[in-house]
Design a protein around this motif. Structure first.
Motif, PDB file in Angstrom:
ATOM      1  N   PRO A 128       0.800  -1.232   0.000  1.00 27.81           N
ATOM      2  CA  PRO A 128       0.000   0.000   0.000  1.00 27.81           C
ATOM      3  C   PRO A 128       0.828   1.275   0.000  1.00 27.81           C
ATOM      4  CG  PRO A 128      -0.880  -1.586   1.572  1.00 27.81           C
ATOM      5  CD  PRO A 128       0.437  -2.126   1.104  1.00 27.81           C
ATOM      6  N   ASP A 129       2.038   1.245   0.586  1.00 24.91           N
ATOM      7  CA  ASP A 129       2.846   2.463   0.679  1.00 24.91           C
ATOM      8  C   ASP A 129       3.192   3.051  -0.684  1.00 24.91           C
ATOM      9  OD1 ASP A 129       2.803   2.354   3.391  1.00 24.91           O
ATOM     10  OD2 ASP A 129       4.857   1.635   3.637  1.00 24.91           O
ATOM     11  N   TYR A 130       3.127   2.238  -1.724  1.00 22.66           N
ATOM     12  CA  TYR A 130       3.471   2.702  -3.072  1.00 22.66           C
ATOM     13  C   TYR A 130       2.257   2.791  -3.983  1.00 22.66           C
ATOM     14  CZ  TYR A 130       8.044   1.677  -1.189  1.00 22.66           C
ATOM     15  OH  TYR A 130       9.152   1.647  -0.375  1.00 22.66           O
ATOM     16  N   GLN A 131       1.080   2.824  -3.360  1.00 22.25           N
ATOM     17  CA  GLN A 131      -0.165   2.990  -4.114  1.00 22.25           C
ATOM     18  C   GLN A 131      -0.690   4.411  -3.946  1.00 22.25           C
ATOM     19  OE1 GLN A 131      -2.736  -0.109  -2.602  1.00 22.25           O
ATOM     20  NE2 GLN A 131      -1.929  -1.617  -4.033  1.00 22.25           N
ATOM     21  N   LEU A 132      -1.472   4.854  -4.917  1.00 22.00           N
ATOM     22  CA  LEU A 132      -1.949   6.237  -4.941  1.00 22.00           C
ATOM     23  C   LEU A 132      -2.632   6.675  -3.644  1.00 22.00           C
ATOM     24  CD1 LEU A 132      -2.540   8.929  -6.364  1.00 22.00           C
ATOM     25  CD2 LEU A 132      -4.545   7.845  -7.403  1.00 22.00           C
ATOM     26  N   PRO A 133      -3.593   5.915  -3.080  1.00 23.87           N
ATOM     27  CA  PRO A 133      -4.268   6.424  -1.881  1.00 23.87           C
ATOM     28  C   PRO A 133      -3.319   6.681  -0.716  1.00 23.87           C
ATOM     29  CG  PRO A 133      -5.541   4.641  -2.863  1.00 23.87           C
ATOM     30  CD  PRO A 133      -4.213   4.660  -3.560  1.00 23.87           C
ATOM     31  N   THR A 134      -2.395   5.744  -0.445  1.00 31.16           N
ATOM     32  CA  THR A 134      -1.486   5.923   0.684  1.00 31.16           C
ATOM     33  C   THR A 134      -0.467   7.025   0.407  1.00 31.16           C
ATOM     34  OG1 THR A 134      -1.765   3.631   1.397  1.00 31.16           O
ATOM     35  CG2 THR A 134       0.212   4.771   2.158  1.00 31.16           C
ATOM     36  N   ILE A 135       0.028   7.097  -0.826  1.00 31.08           N
ATOM     37  CA  ILE A 135       0.939   8.192  -1.189  1.00 31.08           C
ATOM     38  C   ILE A 135       0.255   9.536  -0.974  1.00 31.08           C
ATOM     39  CG2 ILE A 135       2.147   9.295  -3.119  1.00 31.08           C
ATOM     40  CD1 ILE A 135       2.620   6.477  -4.270  1.00 31.08           C
ATOM     41  N   ALA A 136      -1.004   9.631  -1.409  1.00 34.30           N
ATOM     42  CA  ALA A 136      -1.751  10.888  -1.240  1.00 34.30           C
ATOM     43  C   ALA A 136      -1.970  11.204   0.233  1.00 34.30           C
ATOM     44  CB  ALA A 136      -3.084  10.796  -1.974  1.00 34.30           C
ATOM     45  N   LYS A 137      -2.349  10.191   1.004  1.00 30.75           N
ATOM     46  CA  LYS A 137      -2.628  10.414   2.429  1.00 30.75           C
ATOM     47  C   LYS A 137      -1.371  10.857   3.158  1.00 30.75           C
ATOM     48  CE  LYS A 137      -5.677  10.567   5.584  1.00 30.75           C
ATOM     49  NZ  LYS A 137      -6.812  11.503   5.475  1.00 30.75           N
ATOM     50  N   LYS A 138      -0.229  10.227   2.855  1.00 28.45           N
ATOM     51  CA  LYS A 138       1.020  10.599   3.521  1.00 28.45           C
ATOM     52  C   LYS A 138       1.492  11.995   3.133  1.00 28.45           C
ATOM     53  CE  LYS A 138       2.890   6.050   4.610  1.00 28.45           C
ATOM     54  NZ  LYS A 138       4.018   5.096   4.443  1.00 28.45           N
ATOM     55  N   ALA A 139       1.020  12.472   1.978  1.00 25.03           N
ATOM     56  CA  ALA A 139       1.362  13.830   1.546  1.00 25.03           C
ATOM     57  C   ALA A 139       0.410  14.871   2.126  1.00 25.03           C
ATOM     58  CB  ALA A 139       1.360  13.904   0.018  1.00 25.03           C
ATOM     59  N   LYS A 191     -17.011  -0.999  -3.178  1.00 26.39           N
ATOM     60  CA  LYS A 191     -16.089  -2.124  -3.093  1.00 26.39           C
ATOM     61  C   LYS A 191     -14.640  -1.661  -3.003  1.00 26.39           C
ATOM     62  CE  LYS A 191     -14.913  -6.444  -5.459  1.00 26.39           C
ATOM     63  NZ  LYS A 191     -15.248  -7.348  -6.581  1.00 26.39           N
ATOM     64  N   MET A 192     -14.359  -0.450  -3.456  1.00 25.37           N
ATOM     65  CA  MET A 192     -12.998   0.071  -3.387  1.00 25.37           C
ATOM     66  C   MET A 192     -12.459   0.006  -1.967  1.00 25.37           C
ATOM     67  SD  MET A 192     -10.584   1.303  -5.378  1.00 25.37           S
ATOM     68  CE  MET A 192     -11.378   1.998  -6.847  1.00 25.37           C
ATOM     69  N   GLN A 193     -13.286   0.315  -0.964  1.00 33.27           N
ATOM     70  CA  GLN A 193     -12.803   0.302   0.410  1.00 33.27           C
ATOM     71  C   GLN A 193     -12.681  -1.122   0.951  1.00 33.27           C
ATOM     72  OE1 GLN A 193     -14.729  -0.054   3.690  1.00 33.27           O
ATOM     73  NE2 GLN A 193     -16.085  -1.295   2.442  1.00 33.27           N
ATOM     74  N   ASP A 194     -13.276  -2.097   0.269  1.00 32.40           N
ATOM     75  CA  ASP A 194     -13.103  -3.504   0.644  1.00 32.40           C
ATOM     76  C   ASP A 194     -11.724  -4.023   0.241  1.00 32.40           C
ATOM     77  OD1 ASP A 194     -15.735  -3.450   1.447  1.00 32.40           O
ATOM     78  OD2 ASP A 194     -16.496  -4.655  -0.224  1.00 32.40           O
ATOM     79  N   VAL A 195     -11.226  -3.582  -0.913  1.00 35.65           N
ATOM     80  CA  VAL A 195     -10.062  -4.229  -1.528  1.00 35.65           C
ATOM     81  C   VAL A 195      -8.791  -3.382  -1.523  1.00 35.65           C
ATOM     82  CG1 VAL A 195     -11.432  -5.758  -2.987  1.00 35.65           C
ATOM     83  CG2 VAL A 195     -10.823  -3.500  -3.838  1.00 35.65           C
ATOM     84  N   ILE A 196      -8.917  -2.092  -1.193  1.00 37.26           N
ATOM     85  CA  ILE A 196      -7.743  -1.222  -1.123  1.00 37.26           C
ATOM     86  C   ILE A 196      -7.532  -0.786   0.316  1.00 37.26           C
ATOM     87  CG2 ILE A 196      -6.774   0.995  -1.818  1.00 37.26           C
ATOM     88  CD1 ILE A 196      -6.781  -1.120  -4.035  1.00 37.26           C
ATOM     89  N   PHE A 197      -6.325  -1.026   0.824  1.00 34.27           N
ATOM     90  CA  PHE A 197      -6.000  -0.631   2.188  1.00 34.27           C
ATOM     91  C   PHE A 197      -5.341   0.742   2.178  1.00 34.27           C
ATOM     92  CE2 PHE A 197      -3.059  -0.271   5.766  1.00 34.27           C
ATOM     93  CZ  PHE A 197      -3.922  -0.505   6.818  1.00 34.27           C
ATOM     94  N   CYS A 198      -5.910   1.649   2.953  1.00 34.64           N
ATOM     95  CA  CYS A 198      -5.307   2.980   3.124  1.00 34.64           C
ATOM     96  C   CYS A 198      -5.680   3.466   4.519  1.00 34.64           C
ATOM     97  CB  CYS A 198      -5.800   3.958   2.066  1.00 34.64           C
ATOM     98  SG  CYS A 198      -5.133   5.632   2.266  1.00 34.64           S
ATOM     99  N   GLU A 199      -4.685   3.470   5.381  1.00 37.37           N
ATOM    100  CA  GLU A 199      -4.928   3.872   6.756  1.00 37.37           C
ATOM    101  C   GLU A 199      -5.406   5.320   6.811  1.00 37.37           C
ATOM    102  OE1 GLU A 199      -2.592   3.455  11.048  1.00 37.37           O
ATOM    103  OE2 GLU A 199      -1.572   2.981   9.161  1.00 37.37           O
ATOM    104  N   GLU A 200      -6.460   5.546   7.578  1.00 34.56           N
ATOM    105  CA  GLU A 200      -7.044   6.867   7.832  1.00 34.56           C
ATOM    106  C   GLU A 200      -7.824   7.429   6.643  1.00 34.56           C
ATOM    107  OE1 GLU A 200      -4.168   9.576   9.380  1.00 34.56           O
ATOM    108  OE2 GLU A 200      -3.601   8.255  11.032  1.00 34.56           O
ATOM    109  N   ALA A 201      -8.031   6.655   5.602  1.00 33.25           N
ATOM    110  CA  ALA A 201      -8.916   7.106   4.523  1.00 33.25           C
ATOM    111  C   ALA A 201     -10.357   7.124   5.021  1.00 33.25           C
ATOM    112  CB  ALA A 201      -8.797   6.178   3.316  1.00 33.25           C
ATOM    113  N   ARG A 202     -11.150   8.032   4.483  1.00 30.53           N
ATOM    114  CA  ARG A 202     -12.598   7.985   4.725  1.00 30.53           C
ATOM    115  C   ARG A 202     -13.173   6.833   3.913  1.00 30.53           C
ATOM    116  NH1 ARG A 202     -15.476  12.582   6.320  1.00 30.53           N
ATOM    117  NH2 ARG A 202     -16.915  12.458   4.569  1.00 30.53           N
TER     118      ARG A 202
END
Length: 404
Positions: A233-244, A253-264
């Motif tokens: 996940p650290d190299y995927q768009l949602p986590t990169i965006a969140k860390k920035a 279903k996106m929230q079922d299959v993509i892990f991104c800590e602290e995403a809504r």
């Protein structure tokens, strides 16, 4: 300056079988989910998708072709093996697919049983003729019998009797001892352990697992977490965006299959709810990523119900104008799919198809983006648009798009 990337995935809406199907998936030769749905339902009414330029990709006689469409258009090949939603979505978000192996759960059952017992769980095989693991007399570990052979194991639970956090811990033990594509921890409320066990079936090809629809886990209080193999996940768009410091919303279903800590996160299967959640989030997210998946299209494909599939596409099209109206000049909308699921091909599993690609910005000239190598180009483009670090995989097509 505030910018947003809105990614909308219509699960399984493929645009024609890939060339390598002849070598690895001969059953999928001839598949073209989008075209064959229109063949079956020629009255399909999708005026906004037509304006965006979908027929520049589909080339169907009954659809209107806009010579100057609103969106840039093209196709994306799958880089992951087979045609899998979890791998497809993680590829979309910038993950480079890793090689997994296929195996029925019985091939790994003894190793998993030993690992669970070592972790302190009570584990038994209730029926040697219908082999699955029963953990603490509640949780069933077995094949996923709703997808391709040997790709996924399910950890199914009655959530009135065990918290989902504990089900997830069991799933993580299983994940740590197998190399298949995915382990899914899931459960529902108002499901008894007896009914869950009574829902175990043997498929024609020998796989043994819970018939999830029959078990009623989807009906009330459904929770799920997909545990993938080699996902970063650290190299995927949602986590990169969140860390920035950007905002990230995952819908359907996106929230079922993509892990991104602290995403809504906005779970939901109903197509209308998914579309309304996207529109609502556009009022809240000022700078960042809104990524959503419409799942009911895939469910219709599995049911081999082209009419239902067409109806779900029409419902998406009905809500698209509201999304376009809310977009500013600094927004980018990308629409695509994760694989195919042709309801007319003769089997009820995913089909290995390239996917359509539409990329829309206001006041930007439409261009042909061609046939691209990987679904990851979506995330690579999103990261480029937002000025973020590059994703693990993919090539941005943003340089091809120019303002009028």
């Amino acid at each position: 300056m505030s910018r947003r990337v809105i990614i909308l995935i219509l699960d399984s809406l493929g645009a024609g079988y890939m060339e390598d199907a002849k070598d690895y998936h001969p059953q999928d030769i001839g598949a073209n989910t989008f075209r064959h749905i229109i063949d079956t339902v020629p009255s399909l009414h999708i005026p906004t998708l037509e304006k965006l330029g979908i027929n520049k990709v589909i080339h169907h006689a009954t659809l209107q072709t806009c010579e100057t469409p609103l969106a840039s258009y093209g196709c994306l090949n799958l880089m992951h093996h087979g045609a899998d939603s979890f791998e497809g979505h993680n590829e979309i978000m910038g993950n480079k697919p890793k090689k997994t192996y296929l195996a029925p759960f019985i091939d790994n059952m003894e190793e998993v049983k030993a690992a669970l017992e070592e972790a302190g769980y009570k584990v038994k095989v209730p029926d040697e003729n219908l082999p699955y693991l029963l953990v603490n007399d509640l949780v069933i570990v077995a094949d996923n019998i709703e997808t391709d052979y040997g790709q996924i194991y399910n950890v199914s639970a009655p959530l009135d009797y065990i918290p989902f956090e504990e089900v997830l811990k069991i799933g993580q033990v299983v994940r740590g001892h197998v190399k298949v594509n995915r382990v899914i921890a899931l459960g529902g409320e108002n499901v008894t352990p007896t009914h869950l066990q009574a829902s175990v079936e043997r498929r024609e090809d020998g796989l043994v697992g819970v018939n999830s629809p029959k078990s009623n886990v989807y009906k009330q209080g459904y929770q799920v977490r997909h545990l993938g193999f080699g996902i970063t996940p650290d190299y995927q768009l949602p986590t990169i965006a969140k860390k920035a410091g950007l905002e990230v919303s995952l819908v359907g279903k996106m929230q079922d299959v993509i892990f991104c800590e602290e995403a809504r996160k906005f779970p939901g299967v109903d197509t209308e709810k998914v579309m309304k959640d996207i529109i609502s989030e556009m009022d809240h997210v000022q700078h960042g990523v809104i990524a959503a998946t419409v799942q009911e299209t895939d469910l219709a494909g599995h049911a081999q119900d082209a009419k239902r599939y067409a109806n779900r596409i029409e419902l998406v099209d009905y809500y698209l104008p509201s999304i376009l109206e809310k977009m500013t000049d600094e927004d980018l909308l990308i629409m695509s799919a994760d694989h195919g699921n042709d309801p007319t091909i003769g089997h009820n599993q995913h089909t290995r198809e390239k996917t359509y690609l539409l990329a829309y910005q206001k006041n930007v000239t439409s261009v042909n983006l061609g046939v691209r190598e990987t679904l990851s180009d979506i995330a690579a483009t999103g990261a480029d648009f937002l000025g973020l670090n590059k994703t693990e995989n993919g090539t941005s097509f943003l340089p091809l798009i120019q303002r009028k």
